[in-house]
Enzyme design. Structure first.
Site, PDB file in Angstrom:
ATOM      1  CB  SER A 222      -0.935   0.040   1.382  1.00  0.00           C
ATOM      2  OG  SER A 222      -2.067  -0.898   1.083  1.00  0.00           O
TER       3      SER A 222
ATOM      4  CG  HIS B  19     -12.370   1.225   3.635  1.00  0.00           C
ATOM      5  ND1 HIS B  19     -11.742   1.291   4.958  1.00  0.00           N
ATOM      6  CD2 HIS B  19     -11.618  -0.055   3.166  1.00  0.00           C
ATOM      7  CE1 HIS B  19     -10.592   0.550   5.109  1.00  0.00           C
ATOM      8  NE2 HIS B  19     -10.724  -0.289   3.863  1.00  0.00           N
TER       9      HIS B  19
END
Length: 617
Positions: A331, A376
């Site tokens: 990431s 999310h």
């Protein structure tokens, strides 16, 4: 009665005189020949025998230069030369080499390793009558013992030598490298160039790795000469004439020993690497790989057994993970993917998606999972960076396409070795369609782009590359090539990055907006590095990353306890500070460290605090 003599005395006298004259003539001829020979040798051949006599008594010896010293940016000595008293042997001057070695073993002790190294040095010495070191670091008692027995030890001497020493030991081993004895391979290379052959005529050591090798041409210096008088045993009586050698250049590096030693302390017991770069100059402030090794063990020769222990260690201490180790960026790549998508018009700061916890390509049954199984919710680009939403980056990577992603990522140095003087640096891997076709004999599929969107799949980067890309990002696209060398003999050197284009965004405001998103990684309520808030001394922008080591079957959950330690995820963190005016960029990789917020991120924060705190003070 009387006897009458029949001897002719007159004849005998004549015969005696004739013989005497002949003998005198022979003697005179012999004396004349000797006189002529003496005159011939003394007059006609005077110069010839004078030269031979001088060669027997007077020798021209090359004198090795002192190797240049290495300092950090604050004047801390990183590589020095310290005196060793060494026991040397000229085999041609000994009566019996084996007998001499046995005598010395009884006198001062000679270990198997000493014998092993002596045989090795003897096998590749460059010329006859060259002293060969048998033992280093003689004590005063051992020096005295050899001196007392010198009469019985022709060809043996005690020589004072300056030997390389690294006072910081393991902490700088990979970046500084080390010097070692010139071996047969080194000698063959040196002899290909007459200038190098002359320069190294009195040198026993040469840079093998790291800075010592990269700047060997500066550190070595130039050879000198001396005319010396010796006795029949070859021992030095006096120096008749001397031309002093020219010492090597002293080097000052950008490295900051405070940061390097702090990195070593914080990485204790872990495998991984730390790289810190000064944003304004590209100077490398820290370059640490762990586990490490003691470079001093290599200077005078490491034993086969000791080298075998290092080489066969499963933790691979000889490998420079900072410059040579390659890992999926995970990431930490997301800010760069975000900028690439913005540049391509594939997303905007207002573009939102609803994240159910997975992503699916059109006409594909496979689900690409988010690290957060429940998803999310609705996220935009800033929230996706802060919370590290995989689904968002799957989506914008596919929307951007590999043909636009790879060239943009390449502008930050991914897929290229952009360092000037890190000798272990490698180019990593920035994949594209051509690469996959050439090396995997396969087409590039949309799923490959999905994986690239979160820094997984084929892409590999080194910690040095990640720190470099972070520094370019912090510098708003302006390139400063990472380098170690700061000054030569206290004279600063100018570094030009050459034909590397700075990165121009369609909207320059995107730099600051990405900085804000990365700052919220630490300060935001849902930031993946919010654990840094408790020790936050300076505003930091950063990004965490968790790189998979083994694939987890679809539908199964990552279970740390079920995996062997070396199969657990790697932990990444990259960041810079302070946010408004970035001065230092850091990348930290902890192998199998799993949670970046607990492992890699605190290390990066500690280095940033140390650097900015020192600058502030």
């Amino acid at each position: 009665m009387w006897e009458q003599s029949f001897r002719d005395k007159s004849f005998e006298r004549r015969l005696f005189r004739a013989r005497a004259i002949v003998a005198a003539i022979i003697v005179l001829i012999a004396l004349g020949g000797l006189t002529w020979r003496m005159v011939y040798l003394q007059v006609e051949l005077h110069e010839k025998y004078k030269d031979l006599s001088d060669n027997n008594r007077v020798q021209i010896r090359p004198v090795g230069p002192n190797r240049g010293l290495i300092y950090d940016r604050n004047g801390v000595l990183l590589a020095e030369n310290i005196p060793y008293y060494s026991l040397t042997i000229v085999p041609e001057r000994t009566r019996d080499l084996e007998e001499t070695l046995q005598f010395l073993n009884d006198l001062v002790g000679v270990s198997e390793r000493d014998r092993e190294q002596f045989e090795k040095r003897l096998s590749y010495r460059r010329r006859p009558f060259e002293p060969v070191v048998l033992r280093h670091k003689l004590s005063e008692e051992e020096i005295a013992a050899v001196a007392v027995n010198r009469y019985y030890l022709p060809g043996v001497d005690v020589e004072a030598q300056l030997v390389r020493h690294y006072p910081q030991g393991k902490a700088f081993a990979h970046v500084l490298g080390y010097v070692g004895r010139i071996n047969q391979m080194d000698q063959e290379k040196l002899e290909q160039d007459e200038e190098n052959k002359r320069r190294y005529s009195a040198t026993q050591y040469i840079g093998k790795t790291g800075i010592e090798r990269r700047y060997e041409h500066l550190l070595h210096g130039n050879v000198g000469y001396e005319k010396v008088e010796t006795n029949a045993r070859g021992r030095l009586l006096r120096t008749l004439e001397r031309q002093n050698p020219e010492p090597g250049t002293d080097l000052t590096l950008h490295l900051d020993s405070r940061l390097q030693l702090l990195a070593a302390e914080l990485m204790e017991g872990r495998r991984g690497a730390v790289v810190a770069i000064e944003v304004e100059t590209g100077g490398i402030l820290a370059h640490f790989s762990n586990p490490s090794f003691d470079p001093n063990a290599f200077v005078t020769g490491i034993s086969y057994a000791d080298y075998g222990l290092l080489n066969n260690d499963p933790d691979k201490p000889l490998i420079d993970r900072a410059g040579y180790g390659t890992y999926p960026p995970a990431s930490t790549l997301k800010p760069f993917i975000g900028l690439a998508a913005l540049q391509a018009g594939a997303t905007s700061w207002n573009y939102r998606i609803k994240d159910p916890g997975w992503y699916q390509l059109d006409n594909d049954e496979r689900f690409y999972r988010d690290w957060k199984r429940e998803g999310h919710g609705t996220v935009d680009l800033e929230a996706a960076v802060v919370e590290s939403c995989d689904t968002y980056f799957y989506d914008i990577a596919v929307r951007t396409g590999i043909d636009r992603l790879t060239p943009f990522l390449g502008k930050f140095g991914f897929g290229r070795d952009m360092s000037l003087d890190v000798i272990t640096a490698t180019s990593g891997l920035l994949p594209d369609k051509e690469w996959k076709r050439a090396y995997r004999r396969s087409a590039w599929y949309p799923g490959d782009t999905v994986n690239l969107g979160i820094g997984q799949g084929f892409m590999l980067v080194t910690p040095l590359q990640m720190a470099t890309a972070t520094a370019v990002l912090a510098n708003r696209g302006k390139w400063q090539v990472p380098h170690l060398l700061l000054a030569e003999n206290d004279e600063p050197i100018a570094i030009e990055h050459g034909p590397i284009d700075d990165i121009q965004l369609n909207d320059e405001r995107n730099w600051d907006r990405m900085f804000t998103a990365m700052e919220h990684v630490i300060t935001g309520r849902h930031g993946t590095a919010r654990s840094l808030l408790k020790n936050l001394r300076f505003p930091i922008a950063g990004k965490t990353g968790t790189a998979q080591v083994v694939s987890i079957p679809q539908g199964e959950k990552y279970d740390s306890e079920a995996l062997k330690e070396r199969q657990r995820d790697h932990a990444w963190f990259m960041g810079f500070g302070p946010v408004e005016n970035p001065q230092i960029a850091v990348a930290v990789l902890v192998e199998n460290g799993e949670s970046s917020g607990r492992t890699a991120a605190p290390i990066a924060q500690a280095l940033i605090n140390e650097y900015l705190g020192g600058a502030e003070g």
